[in-house]
Design an enzyme around this catalytic site. Structure first.
Site, mmCIF file in Angstrom:
data_model
loop_
_atom_site.group_PDB
_atom_site.id
_atom_site.type_symbol
_atom_site.label_atom_id
_atom_site.label_comp_id
_atom_site.label_asym_id
_atom_site.label_seq_id
_atom_site.Cartn_x
_atom_site.Cartn_y
_atom_site.Cartn_z
ATOM 1 N N HIS A 466 1.105 2.371 3.766
ATOM 2 C CA HIS A 466 0.010 2.776 2.880
ATOM 3 C C HIS A 466 0.467 2.979 1.434
ATOM 4 O O HIS A 466 0.149 3.999 0.823
ATOM 5 C CB HIS A 466 -0.628 4.079 3.387
ATOM 6 C CG HIS A 466 -1.190 4.002 4.754
ATOM 7 N ND1 HIS A 466 -1.419 5.129 5.536
ATOM 8 C CD2 HIS A 466 -1.577 2.942 5.512
ATOM 9 C CE1 HIS A 466 -1.915 4.761 6.704
ATOM 10 N NE2 HIS A 466 -2.016 3.441 6.717
ATOM 11 N N PRO A 467 1.171 2.048 0.813
ATOM 12 C CA PRO A 467 1.578 2.270 -0.575
ATOM 13 C C PRO A 467 0.374 2.247 -1.517
ATOM 14 O O PRO A 467 -0.519 1.406 -1.398
ATOM 15 C CB PRO A 467 2.522 1.094 -0.861
ATOM 16 C CG PRO A 467 2.123 0.031 0.108
ATOM 17 C CD PRO A 467 1.670 0.763 1.337
#
Length: 531
Positions: A466-467
């Site tokens: 989930h960057p």
């Protein structure tokens, strides 16, 4: 291929596909959608469980790797990102989580007008074709199929009941009025097949004469006339944009392309002799991600581990999927979901559980030979932020990724608290009767001491993909875009993807990224209507 379009969208991922669809819908504007990866023809993309085959595959994954991280005891870890039509929505675990209403109110409270929950909810609803029970908070008839989990496993059902017996409420729809509680995950899937952003937004739009979709088209740099972006440089030539370029290359690709094009911090650009078009020190900063720790429990219930332990069993599972579109091949990355509060966050959940009826030391090694389940734990709103740094002036050269996990005391305390909750739930009825032992970390590795638990996390935890945050929205000195997603000090350029999040959302990030694409397109069209 034309050489000139009204709009050029860079990146056919979760947000970019939505932007391209909506901008081209009325036929008045010509739109080019550029994707560095190939078409989504790999059949494993469309089988829900196919993420095991597409993550780590260079034909569908950028295959990024982080730099050694002090918070992970010096380890480097893989960071998968989709490199194919649909982007990461084509290789992710299919889990659909909007986040908490407070997440978006927090964005607005930072000065981002128009991004509070009441403003973004219509775009979530507009995107959805919710297959569950209708209500005023869910959308139906949108392009993105969102369904309830069709698979069940006794050990997951037992975990959900044990969690309720521990005091955590049941919640049938964590994307509804309140996120808190435990239940089953919702999926971007329909009738046993993945519904990526490409399937949802591009397949219905492919025949539009005003939409051009170009795959295997990596943008090398943005083109400028002064401080106005006028087009893009491809290996095969240049494309010009009459109106705007929308950058939707993701939390790694978008800031990297800005920097190699001359938008970023002087100290990042000067060493590579990149001419500075606009000094924006926040480009590539504010990197946020969800770190997952993965406690594993051996159990006396059937799990995927042993259900696929022979070619014969795998063949039966494959046959069931081919004939019925049911069975384990329809499984997303997790079945059971939990959004719970620790004592460190009494007002809103700060821990998310992903309950998986399988376990493995690593995906490459395959599942364990014994029955077990994984109770993955992540902190929903980490304080720690990292950054990206250029290694050259070429977009082809991956930037250095510094995630800076577990850099604050709150992050360390929260992940430890989450693991203690996982252990507590494992000892509650009816789950307790199924648990044989805690396999990992196990009492021999770490007992109840916080320092031991934290050290195990540092040794074993990994990203849950989930960057966000590297082109953050705002008005402060480190902001990259404003509330209209326009890049500060640059004309004709917006960013629309998860990189604009000033604060990471509370949960999986695909749904918010699609919402961002929907809202970006609406703002662009509204602005054009007012001209």
């Amino acid at each position: 291929m034309q050489k000139q379009y009204d709009y050029i969208v860079i990146g056919a991922g979760s947000a970019g596909c939505a932007v391209a669809n909506r901008l081209s819908a009325d036929g008045r504007h010509t739109v080019a959608l550029l994707e560095a990866g190939s078409r989504d023809l790999n059949p494993w993309i469309h089988v829900p469980v196919g993420y095991f085959k597409t993550m780590g595959n260079p034909s569908t994954d950028w295959c990024y790797t982080t730099e050694p991280c002090a918070g992970l005891n010096g380890r480097s870890i893989p960071w998968p990102r989709g490199k194919v039509l649909g982007g990461s929505s084509s290789i992710n675990g299919l889990l659909y989580v909007r986040g908490q209403a407070q997440d978006f109110d927090d964005w607005a409270n930072l000065g981002n007008e128009g991004w509070q929950w009441d403003n973004v909810l219509p775009y979530f609803k507009r995107s959805e074709d919710w297959q569950g029970e209708a209500n005023t908070l869910r959308g139906q008839g949108g392009p993105l199929a969102v369904s309830e989990t069709r698979l069940s496993r006794p050990v997951v059902d037992a975990w959900l009941q044990a969690a309720q017996n521990s005091g955590y409420p049941a919640n049938k729809d964590y994307n509804g009025a309140d996120q808190e509680g435990v239940g089953l995950f919702q999926l971007t899937a329909k009738k046993g097949r993945r519904c990526s952003s490409a399937v949802a937004y591009l397949n219905p739009a492919r025949k539009r004469a005003n939409l051009t979709i170009l795959t295997d088209s990596c943008v090398e740099k943005l083109l400028f006339d002064g401080v106005r972006v006028i087009g893009v440089q491809l290996g095969s030539g240049q494309l010009k944009a009459n109106k705007e370029v929308i950058l939707s290359a993701g939390a790694i690709g978008s800031p990297q392309l800005l920097m190699v094009s001359g938008i970023g911090a002087t100290e990042q650009l000067n060493p590579h002799k990149i001419e500075i078009v606009k000094e924006l020190p926040g480009v590539g900063q504010n990197l946020q991600d969800h770190l997952q720790a993965r406690p594993v429990f051996k159990c006396a219930a059937s799990t995927i581990n042993t259900e696929i332990s022979s070619w014969f069993k795998q063949g039966l599972i494959g046959l069931e999927y081919l004939l019925k579109r049911t069975g384990p091949m329809t499984m997303a990355a997790s079945l059971g979901a939990g959004f719970v509060k620790t004592s460190l966050s009494p007002d809103r959940p700060d821990i998310q559980f992903h309950i998986q009826p399988f376990s493995a030391d690593s995906p490459a090694e395959g599942p364990h030979k014994f029955d077990a389940f994984t109770a993955s734990v992540l902190q929903l709103r980490p304080q720690s932020t990292g950054h990206l740094s250029l290694v050259s002036d070429r977009f082809e050269d991956h930037p250095d990724i510094h995630p800076n996990y577990l850099a604050t005391a709150l992050d360390q305390q929260t992940i430890v608290a989450g693991i203690k909750i996982a252990r507590d739930i494992s000892q509650q009825a009816p789950l307790k009767s199924l648990v044989i032992e805690e396999y990992s970390p196990g009492p021999s590795v770490c007992g109840e001491a916080d320092a031991d638990i934290l050290n195990w996390v540092r040794d074993t935890a990994t990203t849950i993909y989930h960057p966000t945050g590297t082109c953050k929205m705002g008005n402060d000195d480190m902001a990259v875009v404003d509330a209209q997603l326009k890049v500060h000090g640059i004309k004709g350029l917006r960013v629309a993807d998860a990189s604009i999040m000033p604060i990471i959302t509370s949960g999986n990030t695909n749904a918010p990224a699609i919402m961002i694409g929907e809202k970006a397109a609406a703002m662009i069209l509204q602005e054009m209507a007012n001209v």
